[in-house]
Design an enzyme around this catalytic site. Structure first.
Site, PDB file in Angstrom:
ATOM      1  N   LEU A 136      13.306  38.889  27.245  1.00  0.00           N
ATOM      2  CA  LEU A 136      14.395  38.185  27.905  1.00  0.00           C
ATOM      3  C   LEU A 136      15.023  37.284  26.858  1.00  0.00           C
ATOM      4  O   LEU A 136      14.320  36.720  26.009  1.00  0.00           O
ATOM      5  CB  LEU A 136      13.879  37.342  29.077  1.00  0.00           C
ATOM      6  CG  LEU A 136      13.455  38.082  30.353  1.00  0.00           C
ATOM      7  CD1 LEU A 136      12.896  37.093  31.368  1.00  0.00           C
ATOM      8  CD2 LEU A 136      14.619  38.853  30.952  1.00  0.00           C
ATOM      9  N   ASP A 137      16.331  37.120  26.918  1.00  0.00           N
ATOM     10  CA  ASP A 137      17.021  36.278  25.959  1.00  0.00           C
ATOM     11  C   ASP A 137      16.484  34.844  26.017  1.00  0.00           C
ATOM     12  O   ASP A 137      15.937  34.401  27.034  1.00  0.00           O
ATOM     13  CB  ASP A 137      18.529  36.257  26.242  1.00  0.00           C
ATOM     14  CG  ASP A 137      19.148  37.636  26.148  1.00  0.00           C
ATOM     15  OD1 ASP A 137      18.640  38.448  25.354  1.00  0.00           O
ATOM     16  OD2 ASP A 137      20.129  37.894  26.867  1.00  0.00           O
ATOM     17  N   TYR A 138      16.700  34.133  24.948  1.00  0.00           N
ATOM     18  CA  TYR A 138      16.265  32.739  24.822  1.00  0.00           C
ATOM     19  C   TYR A 138      16.755  31.889  25.996  1.00  0.00           C
ATOM     20  O   TYR A 138      16.024  31.058  26.530  1.00  0.00           O
ATOM     21  CB  TYR A 138      16.798  32.182  23.495  1.00  0.00           C
ATOM     22  CG  TYR A 138      16.386  30.776  23.160  1.00  0.00           C
ATOM     23  CD1 TYR A 138      15.100  30.497  22.695  1.00  0.00           C
ATOM     24  CD2 TYR A 138      17.290  29.716  23.283  1.00  0.00           C
ATOM     25  CE1 TYR A 138      14.722  29.207  22.368  1.00  0.00           C
ATOM     26  CE2 TYR A 138      16.927  28.427  22.963  1.00  0.00           C
ATOM     27  CZ  TYR A 138      15.633  28.172  22.504  1.00  0.00           C
ATOM     28  OH  TYR A 138      15.268  26.886  22.193  1.00  0.00           O
ATOM     29  N   ASP A 139      17.999  32.135  26.420  1.00  0.00           N
ATOM     30  CA  ASP A 139      18.607  31.331  27.475  1.00  0.00           C
ATOM     31  C   ASP A 139      18.567  32.023  28.840  1.00  0.00           C
ATOM     32  O   ASP A 139      19.291  31.642  29.761  1.00  0.00           O
ATOM     33  CB  ASP A 139      20.042  30.952  27.122  1.00  0.00           C
ATOM     34  CG  ASP A 139      20.843  32.132  26.598  1.00  0.00           C
ATOM     35  OD1 ASP A 139      20.297  33.244  26.527  1.00  0.00           O
ATOM     36  OD2 ASP A 139      22.028  31.939  26.251  1.00  0.00           O
ATOM     37  N   THR A 140      17.722  33.051  28.984  1.00  0.00           N
ATOM     38  CA  THR A 140      17.535  33.737  30.256  1.00  0.00           C
ATOM     39  C   THR A 140      16.120  33.469  30.758  1.00  0.00           C
ATOM     40  O   THR A 140      15.169  33.446  29.977  1.00  0.00           O
ATOM     41  CB  THR A 140      17.741  35.264  30.097  1.00  0.00           C
ATOM     42  OG1 THR A 140      19.093  35.506  29.698  1.00  0.00           O
ATOM     43  CG2 THR A 140      17.480  35.986  31.406  1.00  0.00           C
TER      44      THR A 140
END
Length: 237
Positions: free
Chosen positions: A104-108
């Site tokens: 998952l993305d850093y900001d997800t």
């Protein structure tokens, strides 16, 4: 992860740590091709080969399957050269070396499955499986019918045409909407790119389920073991 040789031997069930120390000093232990007779040697059980009386020893592997509700601001990697927080920082209670399935993305935020079972990893990650990955997002504006049709039938996100997907509007409030998105792929920042193309940039994004496994009421930053039914589901994909 490196640890003292006598500790590794004790974890393998050779003897107590003190007796393992005596065996090292007695010249009964080799690390790879080197005889070790002094205490203080560190080994990595995943890399080094340790022999006691010419017999290879190994830690009995315990299969671990957990899900984690990853918060924003954590990386789905085992180590970061810049010292940023990773998902392993949230599962320190687990002694076994586990790894995240996919990213998952850093900001997800949202659901990450973690395990030390390589077969399960391949079953979940392989694109041929086409497992539903369901996300909830807050986006700017409200997607129109035409925009959602384009989203579902494939978008060019930079040299790659996305596969069939699904999108629906859950609710709208002022200038933002909450949407539900289902995809079968996992390209880097895929949903963010897709939403931007249809002119509704993502504000927040979280994954709520992978196949039959969902977050339910698991709080952000917390984890739990998969139950037997969930493990069997993964094994039978």
């Amino acid at each position: 992860m490196e640890e003292r040789l006598q500790k590794f031997m004790a974890r393998c069930g050779v003897a107590s740590r003190r007796n393992c120390e005596k065996m090292i000093e007695a010249g009964k232990v080799k690390v790879n091709d080197t005889l070790v007779t002094e205490l203080g040697k560190k080994v990595d059980g995943d890399i080094d080969k340790i022999y006691v009386n010419q017999v290879l020893i190994e830690v009995e592997k315990k299969s671990i399957y957990i899900i984690l509700n990853k918060p924003e601001g954590y990386l789905c990697t085992l180590k970061d050269e810049r010292g940023r927080k990773t998902v392993l920082d949230l599962v320190k209670e687990i002694d076994e070396r586990i790894f995240p399935i996919g990213r998952l993305d850093y900001d997800t935020s949202g659901l990450i499955i973690m395990t030390n079972d390589g077969d399960i990893y391949n079953s979940v990650i392989h694109p041929r499986k086409k497992i539903d990955k369901v996300y909830e997002a807050t986006v700017k504006g409200t997607p129109t019918i035409d925009e959602m049709y384009d989203f579902c039938t494939g978008l060019d996100i930079g040299g790659y045409i996305t596969a069939d997907a699904d999108i629906s509007v859950i609710s709208t409030d002022a200038d933002v909407s909450k949407i539900k998105v289902t995809i079968h792929e996992g390209k880097k920042r895929q949903i963010r790119k897709m939403c931007k193309i249809i002119s509704h940039p993502v504000i927040t994004l979280r994954r709520v389920s992978i196949g039959d496994i969902g977050l339910s009421n698991l709080k952000k930053g917390k984890w739990r073991y998969l139950d037997e039914k969930e493990v069997n589901y993964l094994k039978n994909l």
